[in-house]
Design a protein around this motif. Structure first.
Motif, mmCIF file in Angstrom:
data_model
loop_
_atom_site.group_PDB
_atom_site.id
_atom_site.type_symbol
_atom_site.label_atom_id
_atom_site.label_comp_id
_atom_site.label_asym_id
_atom_site.label_seq_id
_atom_site.Cartn_x
_atom_site.Cartn_y
_atom_site.Cartn_z
ATOM 1 N N SER A 237 69.018 53.391 15.998
ATOM 2 C CA SER A 237 67.635 53.873 16.063
ATOM 3 C C SER A 237 66.601 52.755 16.076
ATOM 4 C CB SER A 237 67.356 54.812 14.886
ATOM 5 O OG SER A 237 67.588 54.144 13.653
ATOM 6 N N ASN A 238 67.020 51.511 15.788
ATOM 7 C CA ASN A 238 66.065 50.402 15.772
ATOM 8 C C ASN A 238 66.044 49.609 17.074
ATOM 9 O OD1 ASN A 238 64.976 50.657 13.106
ATOM 10 N ND2 ASN A 238 66.926 49.939 12.297
ATOM 11 N N LEU A 239 66.795 50.050 18.071
ATOM 12 C CA LEU A 239 66.813 49.330 19.347
ATOM 13 C C LEU A 239 65.421 49.307 19.973
ATOM 14 C CD1 LEU A 239 70.017 50.297 21.387
ATOM 15 C CD2 LEU A 239 69.514 48.153 20.219
ATOM 16 N N THR A 240 65.027 48.113 20.421
ATOM 17 C CA THR A 240 63.805 47.985 21.212
ATOM 18 C C THR A 240 64.111 47.560 22.645
ATOM 19 O OG1 THR A 240 63.486 45.676 20.519
ATOM 20 C CG2 THR A 240 62.425 47.391 19.190
ATOM 21 N N GLU A 241 65.347 47.111 22.892
ATOM 22 C CA GLU A 241 65.748 46.716 24.248
ATOM 23 C C GLU A 241 67.167 47.202 24.510
ATOM 24 O OE1 GLU A 241 65.868 42.639 26.885
ATOM 25 O OE2 GLU A 241 66.963 42.647 24.990
ATOM 26 N N LEU A 242 67.371 47.821 25.671
ATOM 27 C CA LEU A 242 68.692 48.282 26.084
ATOM 28 C C LEU A 242 68.865 47.979 27.564
ATOM 29 C CD1 LEU A 242 71.336 49.816 25.502
ATOM 30 C CD2 LEU A 242 70.120 51.944 26.034
ATOM 31 N N ARG A 243 69.979 47.285 27.887
ATOM 32 C CA ARG A 243 70.260 46.932 29.278
ATOM 33 C C ARG A 243 71.698 47.289 29.619
ATOM 34 N NH1 ARG A 243 67.136 41.460 31.127
ATOM 35 N NH2 ARG A 243 65.338 41.619 29.738
ATOM 36 N N PHE A 244 71.865 47.941 30.756
ATOM 37 C CA PHE A 244 73.181 48.177 31.342
ATOM 38 C C PHE A 244 73.221 47.480 32.692
ATOM 39 C CE2 PHE A 244 73.716 52.663 29.281
ATOM 40 C CZ PHE A 244 73.993 52.061 28.068
ATOM 41 N N SER A 245 74.283 46.730 32.944
ATOM 42 C CA SER A 245 74.487 46.134 34.260
ATOM 43 C C SER A 245 75.976 46.202 34.580
ATOM 44 C CB SER A 245 74.006 44.674 34.276
ATOM 45 O OG SER A 245 74.176 44.105 35.560
ATOM 46 N N ASN A 246 76.322 46.944 35.633
ATOM 47 C CA ASN A 246 77.732 47.163 35.957
ATOM 48 C C ASN A 246 78.507 47.655 34.738
ATOM 49 O OD1 ASN A 246 78.519 46.482 38.784
ATOM 50 N ND2 ASN A 246 77.453 44.583 38.284
ATOM 51 N N ALA A 247 77.869 48.485 33.951
ATOM 52 C CA ALA A 247 78.443 48.848 32.658
ATOM 53 C C ALA A 247 78.957 50.274 32.596
ATOM 54 C CB ALA A 247 77.394 48.652 31.556
ATOM 55 N N TYR A 248 78.635 51.092 33.583
ATOM 56 C CA TYR A 248 78.791 52.535 33.406
ATOM 57 C C TYR A 248 79.336 53.150 34.683
ATOM 58 C CZ TYR A 248 77.239 57.322 32.291
ATOM 59 O OH TYR A 248 77.175 58.666 32.045
ATOM 60 N N ASN A 249 80.478 53.838 34.578
ATOM 61 C CA ASN A 249 81.120 54.447 35.744
ATOM 62 C C ASN A 249 81.094 55.968 35.634
ATOM 63 O OD1 ASN A 249 81.785 51.885 36.753
ATOM 64 N ND2 ASN A 249 83.686 51.827 35.580
ATOM 65 N N TRP A 250 79.919 56.519 35.561
ATOM 66 C CA TRP A 250 79.773 57.969 35.469
ATOM 67 C C TRP A 250 78.569 58.389 36.287
ATOM 68 C CZ3 TRP A 250 83.685 60.699 34.134
ATOM 69 C CH2 TRP A 250 83.557 62.054 33.801
ATOM 70 N N GLU A 251 78.477 59.684 36.588
ATOM 71 C CA GLU A 251 77.470 60.151 37.532
ATOM 72 C C GLU A 251 76.132 60.482 36.895
ATOM 73 O OE1 GLU A 251 79.078 63.411 39.690
ATOM 74 O OE2 GLU A 251 80.571 62.192 40.761
ATOM 75 N N LYS A 252 76.101 60.615 35.571
ATOM 76 C CA LYS A 252 74.883 61.139 34.961
ATOM 77 C C LYS A 252 74.583 60.443 33.642
ATOM 78 C CE LYS A 252 72.701 65.642 34.076
ATOM 79 N NZ LYS A 252 72.908 67.108 34.101
#
Length: 343
Positions: A237-252
């Motif tokens: 809950s304390n995240l202020t930054e979130l990055r995904f790069s080539n991290a996720y193999n799903w449609e939604k």
């Protein structure tokens, strides 16, 4: 004045200097006389062409910061362990500055004995260096690349000893290596993982459970996640930054009401399987920057963008002309300033 004569003259005229900043200069060689700068606290060679450090570097007993970032140095002189006041060591190299190639960054090995380091960017992993890493008990910032699967056990043991570590980056040696890191430092605030994660990592790893309560920045690259990561990550809950790069193999991806209440920056890049991004009202209530980058299969403007009332920067990188037309015709983002680049 040629760079070959510039540095010797600087050393000759400035024996009492405490800072020597030579970043971005076309210097290829460091004069041995640099060891005479007994008062030197900071030596900056970032983005220079230096290949070797002279043996006399070991005489700089007051040196606090050694910046060799993006130089051509492949090895440190063994005498560097005599620099017991050294606190910050930068030795990272980049083969791809966009960081879109898996092995785009690398470090070098360091000799055993630099026990007082607080910043180490970046260590090139080897079995010996991993085992001795726990001796660097004052480390606050650590980046380590080329981690093989067999190193993960020793790495976890070393990390568990680092009570002061707040920033951690771990990069796997190749795309097939699974990073099994189940013993995070207790006060970790910023985490970047480059490499495949187990299916159950987000649900079971302490990084994303109680030990993640201090995390404010999380970057997952090349993770090959096959299930929706958001239910697990939303506990942070304390995240202020979130990055995904080539991290996720799903449609939604669906951001539910109330998730990530403090998040300021969300960057989704190179997610070729993603077709639908949905944002519910009340999700990411503090979001200021949203970047959607090369989401090649996303066929609609994300529903719920209109709920991001705090957004200041909305960017779409590498989109198709067809998607650009969707943006221009979307009533839900009228009145919102946004930027784009075409593929």
């Amino acid at each position: 004045m040629p760079s070959s004569t510039l540095l010797p003259r600087i050393v000759e005229k400035g024996r009492f200097m405490s800072v020597l900043e030579l970043s971005d200069l076309p210097i290829e060689k460091i004069t041995n006389a640099i060891g005479d700068l007994f008062n030197l606290r900071h030596l900056g060679l970032r983005n220079s062409k230096v290949k070797l450090l002279p043996k006399s570097i070991e005489k700089l007993s007051n040196l606090l910061t050694l910046d060799l970032y993006r130089t051509n140095i492949e090895e440190l002189p063994i005498g560097i362990v005599k620099l017991q006041r050294l606190r910050h060591l930068f030795v990272e190299k980049a083969s791809d500055h966009s960081e879109r190639v898996f092995r785009c960054l690398s470090g070098i090995c360091i000799p055993k004995g630099l026990r007082n380091l607080q910043t180490l960017q970046t260590l090139e992993a080897q079995s010996g260096s991993i085992r001795h890493l726990g001796e660097l008990g004052q480390l606050r910032i650590l980046r380590i690349w080329n981690v093989k699967g067999v190193y993960c056990g020793d790495l976890c043991e070393s990390l568990a000893q680092m009570q002061s570590l707040s920033h951690l980056t771990v990069g796997a040696s190749d795309e097939n290596v699974i990073l099994r890191l189940n013993a995070p430092p207790p006060n970790l605030q910023k985490l970047r993982l480059n490499g495949q994660l187990d299916e159950d990592t987000l649900d079971q790893s302490p990084h994303f459970q109680e030990a993640g309560r201090y995390l404010y920045s999380l970057r997952l690259y090349w993770s090959q996640l096959r299930g929706d990561p958001l239910p697990s990550l939303s506990r942070l809950s304390n995240l202020t930054e979130l990055r995904f790069s080539n991290a996720y193999n799903w449609e939604k991806l669906v951001f539910l009401t109330g998730c990530f209440p403090k998040l300021k920056t969300l960057i989704l890049r190179d997610l070729p399987s993603l077709k639908c991004l949905e944002i519910h009202k009340g999700a990411m209530a503090s979001l200021e920057e949203l970047t959607l980058w090369n989401l090649s299969n996303m066929m609609e403007v994300p529903p719920g963008l209109e709920f991001l009332v705090t957004i200041r920067v909305l960017t779409f990188y590498e989109i198709t002309p067809e998607f650009l037309r969707l943006l221009h015709n979307c009533p839900r983002i009228r009145g919102t300033r946004w930027w784009y680049t075409l593929r």
